[in-house]
Design a protein around this motif. Structure first.
Motif, PDB file in Angstrom:
ATOM      1  N   PHE A 209       0.956  -1.227  -0.063  1.00 30.87           N
ATOM      2  CA  PHE A 209      -0.163   0.105   0.110  1.00 30.87           C
ATOM      3  C   PHE A 209       0.793   1.211  -0.015  1.00 30.87           C
ATOM      4  O   PHE A 209       0.508   2.256  -0.837  1.00 30.87           O
ATOM      5  CB  PHE A 209      -0.976  -0.046   1.197  1.00 30.87           C
ATOM      6  N   TRP A 212       2.918   1.374  -3.645  1.00 30.14           N
ATOM      7  CA  TRP A 212       2.051   1.436  -4.840  1.00 30.14           C
ATOM      8  C   TRP A 212       1.176   2.846  -4.881  1.00 30.14           C
ATOM      9  O   TRP A 212       1.063   3.306  -5.816  1.00 30.14           O
ATOM     10  CB  TRP A 212       0.772   0.571  -4.803  1.00 30.14           C
ATOM     11  N   THR A 260      -5.886  -2.787  -5.447  1.00 29.90           N
ATOM     12  CA  THR A 260      -5.382  -2.758  -4.216  1.00 29.90           C
ATOM     13  C   THR A 260      -6.830  -3.122  -3.038  1.00 29.90           C
ATOM     14  O   THR A 260      -6.366  -3.764  -2.198  1.00 29.90           O
ATOM     15  CB  THR A 260      -5.046  -1.230  -3.588  1.00 29.90           C
ATOM     16  N   TYR A 264      -6.677  -6.839  -1.020  1.00 28.87           N
ATOM     17  CA  TYR A 264      -6.875  -6.674   0.382  1.00 28.87           C
ATOM     18  C   TYR A 264      -8.049  -7.702   0.977  1.00 28.87           C
ATOM     19  O   TYR A 264      -7.740  -8.365   1.787  1.00 28.87           O
ATOM     20  CB  TYR A 264      -7.189  -5.181   1.078  1.00 28.87           C
TER      21      TYR A 264
END
Length: 282
Positions: A209, A212, A260, A264
């Motif tokens: 995270f 990115w 993302t 997750y």
């Protein structure tokens, strides 16, 4: 008395659920609004309120974002910069944390203190020195510069997290392996790493995270249009289309955010398990 206590508990639970609902609304609504806006037609943004539902599925926004907005190229550059950095962060961070926690050497505590202090170094104060170093070494305007800074700034937190996991690894397991003739590398790769596999997923996702979504390093060290990452690409994409092409802009942001979120959601259970084990045993 019992009835009064029961009513108080019910009101408390109701307020708690209401608070959770409000928090969920604050977190989820912007994402839903973003996705709905990404499929609106060009005229809908000027003719209807921003909160209005889309009148159809204008998927051309995604094609324009990918082809005209060069999102495909930005994705490729982000992947090239992110995954080698993640590999180095995990490999070097796990090795350093194992050496600090499980091996006996003179400066282990001092080295751990230095890595911990690295977490508190503000990114802004190192930008100019790093820019000068990369300029003199020819790494400026290269994805290698991003891989290096992502790895360097990711290591302190990674080592701190891995240290708590390795601290929970019983020394008796390592001593038994040594008695059986295992080398330090065999103990690390065949015993320690499999035991902290959940922690690796947790650390990798946390660092993913950060890397990115990085904007400040990518904007400072990359100026070539063909080497821009997703975040800097989105910044220039807005300028290219101005105020009249909101559909492709929202589609570009959706393309950057959705991977993302999906990552997750798929790894959520492993991440929670890794964080819980580190918190309890550390």
């Amino acid at each position: 008395m019992n009835q009064l206590s029961g009513k108080t508990n019910s009101i408390g639970m109701l307020l708690g659920k209401l608070a959770i609902f409000v928090l969920l609304l604050v977190e989820v609504y912007p994402i839903i609004w973003l996705l709905l806006s990404s499929i609106k037609g060009p005229d809908e943004f000027s003719a209807n309120p921003m909160y209005a539902l889309p009148e159809g599925f204008h998927l051309q926004n995604y094609l324009d974002a990918w082809n005209i907005g060069n999102m495909g190229m930005y994705f490729k550059n982000s992947i090239i910069a992110t995954f080698p950095a993640l590999f180095l962060i995990i490999f070097l961070g796990a090795g350093a944390a194992f050496a600090i926690e499980k091996m006996r050497w003179k400066w282990s505590k001092g080295v751990m203190l230095l890595f911990t202090a690295g977490i508190m170094v503000p990114v802004q104060i190192v930008l100019l020195p790093l820019f000068t170093i990369f300029f003199k070494t020819g790494l400026l305007n290269s994805l290698w510069s991003l891989i290096l800074v992502y790895t360097t700034f990711g290591l302190p937190l990674t080592i701190l997290m891995f240290s708590s996991y390795f601290k929970a690894l019983p020394n008796e397991v390592i001593e038994s392996a040594v008695m059986d003739g295992a080398s330090i590398y065999q103990i690390f790769f065949k015993i320690a790493i499999p035991i902290v596999s959940n922690a690796i997923v947790t650390v990798a996702l946390v660092q993913f995270f950060f890397v990115w979504n990085d904007l400040i390093f990518a904007m400072t060290f990359i100026s070539d249009t063909e080497l821009r990452t997703i975040q800097t690409g989105l910044n220039s994409f807005t300028g290219e289309y101005g105020q009249k092409q909101w559909g492709p802009i929202f589609a570009s942001i959706s393309l950057a955010v959705v991977p993302t979120l999906l990552l997750y959601l798929f790894l959520n259970k492993l991440v929670m398990k890794g964080m819980t084990s580190g918190a309890v045993k550390g």
